[in-house]
Design an enzyme around this catalytic site. Sequence first.
Site, mmCIF file in Angstrom:
data_model
loop_
_atom_site.group_PDB
_atom_site.id
_atom_site.type_symbol
_atom_site.label_atom_id
_atom_site.label_comp_id
_atom_site.label_asym_id
_atom_site.label_seq_id
_atom_site.Cartn_x
_atom_site.Cartn_y
_atom_site.Cartn_z
ATOM 1 C CG ASP A 1 15.964 22.618 26.124
ATOM 2 O OD1 ASP A 1 15.038 22.514 25.302
ATOM 3 O OD2 ASP A 1 16.154 21.805 27.040
ATOM 4 C CG HIS B 1 8.970 19.000 21.725
ATOM 5 N ND1 HIS B 1 9.869 19.727 22.457
ATOM 6 C CD2 HIS B 1 7.737 19.463 22.067
ATOM 7 C CE1 HIS B 1 9.223 20.598 23.221
ATOM 8 N NE2 HIS B 1 7.923 20.442 22.999
ATOM 9 C CE1 TYR C 1 17.875 21.869 31.440
ATOM 10 C CE2 TYR C 1 17.846 23.316 29.535
ATOM 11 C CZ TYR C 1 17.595 22.083 30.099
ATOM 12 O OH TYR C 1 17.066 21.076 29.350
ATOM 13 C CD GLU D 1 12.751 18.372 19.753
ATOM 14 O OE1 GLU D 1 12.631 19.325 20.530
ATOM 15 O OE2 GLU D 1 11.868 18.041 18.934
ATOM 16 C CG HIS E 1 12.265 22.568 27.959
ATOM 17 N ND1 HIS E 1 12.222 21.711 26.891
ATOM 18 C CD2 HIS E 1 11.034 22.493 28.537
ATOM 19 C CE1 HIS E 1 11.026 21.146 26.826
ATOM 20 N NE2 HIS E 1 10.291 21.610 27.803
ATOM 21 C CD GLU F 1 12.246 22.556 22.744
ATOM 22 O OE1 GLU F 1 12.715 22.316 23.878
ATOM 23 O OE2 GLU F 1 12.056 21.672 21.890
ATOM 24 C CG ASP G 1 7.188 19.942 27.895
ATOM 25 O OD1 ASP G 1 6.006 19.588 28.099
ATOM 26 O OD2 ASP G 1 7.741 20.871 28.512
ATOM 27 C CD GLU G 2 12.555 18.174 24.320
ATOM 28 O OE1 GLU G 2 12.413 17.891 23.116
ATOM 29 O OE2 GLU G 2 12.737 19.336 24.711
HETATM 30 FE FE LIG Z 1 12.027 19.782 22.354
HETATM 31 FE FE LIG Z 2 13.509 21.138 25.231
#
Ligand SMILES: [Fe+2]
Ligand SMILES: [Fe+2]
Lengths: 376, 82
Positions: free
Chosen positions: A85, A242, A123, A205, A119, A116, A238-239
């Site tokens: 990310d 993407h 973390y 991704e 994301h 992103e 989300d991914e």
């Molecule tokens: Fe992504």
């Molecule tokens: Fe991501």
Amino acid sequence: MKYTTFNQQATNPLLEPMFFGNPVNVARYDQQKHGIFEKLIEKQISFFWRPEEVDVSRDRVDFQKLSEQEKHIFISNLKYQTLLDSVQGRSPNIAFLPIVSLPELETWIETWSFFETIHSRSYTHILRNLFADPSAVFEDIVLNDEIKRRATDISRYYDDLIFATQLWQTQGEGTHVVDGISHKISMRELKKKLYLCMNSVNALEAIRFYVSFACTFAFAERELMEGNSKIIRLIARDENLHLTSTQHILNLWAKGKDDPEMQSIAEECKDEAIAIFMNAVEQEKQWASYLFQHGSMIGLNKDILCQYVEFIANHRMAAIGLDTPFEIKSNPLPWMNNYLNSDNVQVAPQESEISSYLVGQIDSEVSAGDFGDFDL
Amino acid sequence: MTIQVQDGPAVQGCTSKTLLESLEQQGVEVHYHCREGFCGACRTKLIEGQVEYATDPLAFIDDDEILPCCCKPLSNLLIRLA
Ligand SMILES: [Fe+2]
Ligand SMILES: [Fe+2]
Ligand code: FES
């Protein structure tokens, strides 16, 4: 062609290719050459979420209970996700925005990148909860050889395209010598770099991320680290979007529905595209060996994870018109589907650690009449 | 309506459930992620018949493909699972 933030030439964006046409000017979305990107923007925005809304506090107790090898798996996986990310939070913007020619695609790229960054922020939210000082974990991402090897391959195609675009936008087509190395810049070469880069982003991704998702959800299957899993589910949703967007871009090119030169490049560079996917699969398998070097965990081991990589790779390659290179036919980790199902992905407001949800609710109950006494 | 899976079983389809739900309830396993038409994991070849979408599919599908997670059969179907 020099980049301009507002191209004063009147252009017709309905006739432009996705990339390397005229620079964009008016940000308008009333009409689109490729309506799919407008729909993806709307969908992505409807997914908006904040990491702080997910309560991860119980994970701390779970984490202490993990064996040393499980801690290694969990933390290494999180480091890898952080790397992926970090790259995705900046690269689509830097690589694609300078060369995009459609306003709806430009905004899709910006919207995609913004998520992103959510994301990436999550973390920190996860790690802060597990460690009083998460610095050692973050710092290891640029020191750990296993992770660095991955970073090299992931950023390579982006970096190549970005550098060639910079040369082209400042010096035009031709051969340019930079630091003693000569670079041949032509439109065809630029477009090839773009094509390969898009494949590499899709592999990142659509395949690499799924290996890391499998590790996360294997803990959740044992009812461990569930806060973390909840966050990764939001990320996975989300991914999903993407990877759909880059599949659309690759297919629009390959099927001749955008720039005809990109169609011929897709033909010409097919083997290179396949090699990008095969390389990603190979690297993910090596990563699986590293993760499980001190032993496996209940529900997941190196072999099953490697099979899952192959299974997912077959699906993703088929989706962009490439042959499926692996034998595997059925999903070796059927429970993964439950975690990737968007119906199950809702942040329950009562779990919220912060009060903003409630604050929002109270605010919206204030009606216009409440201000009746105010004269302006 | 009959949904024939190529080299597989035939199941009953109806208009109150998505094609994916009908297949699953009758024991046919279909790969899926999102179940909402945006990830493409359930991509399936439609060889014969017609379907209708309840939600606009966002995932990429080819002209001869459908997304069982968000479509319903309009006729008997012949499909090939990935
Ligand atoms: Fe992504
Ligand atoms: Fe991501
Ligand atoms: S399961 Fe995602 S599109 Fe059907």
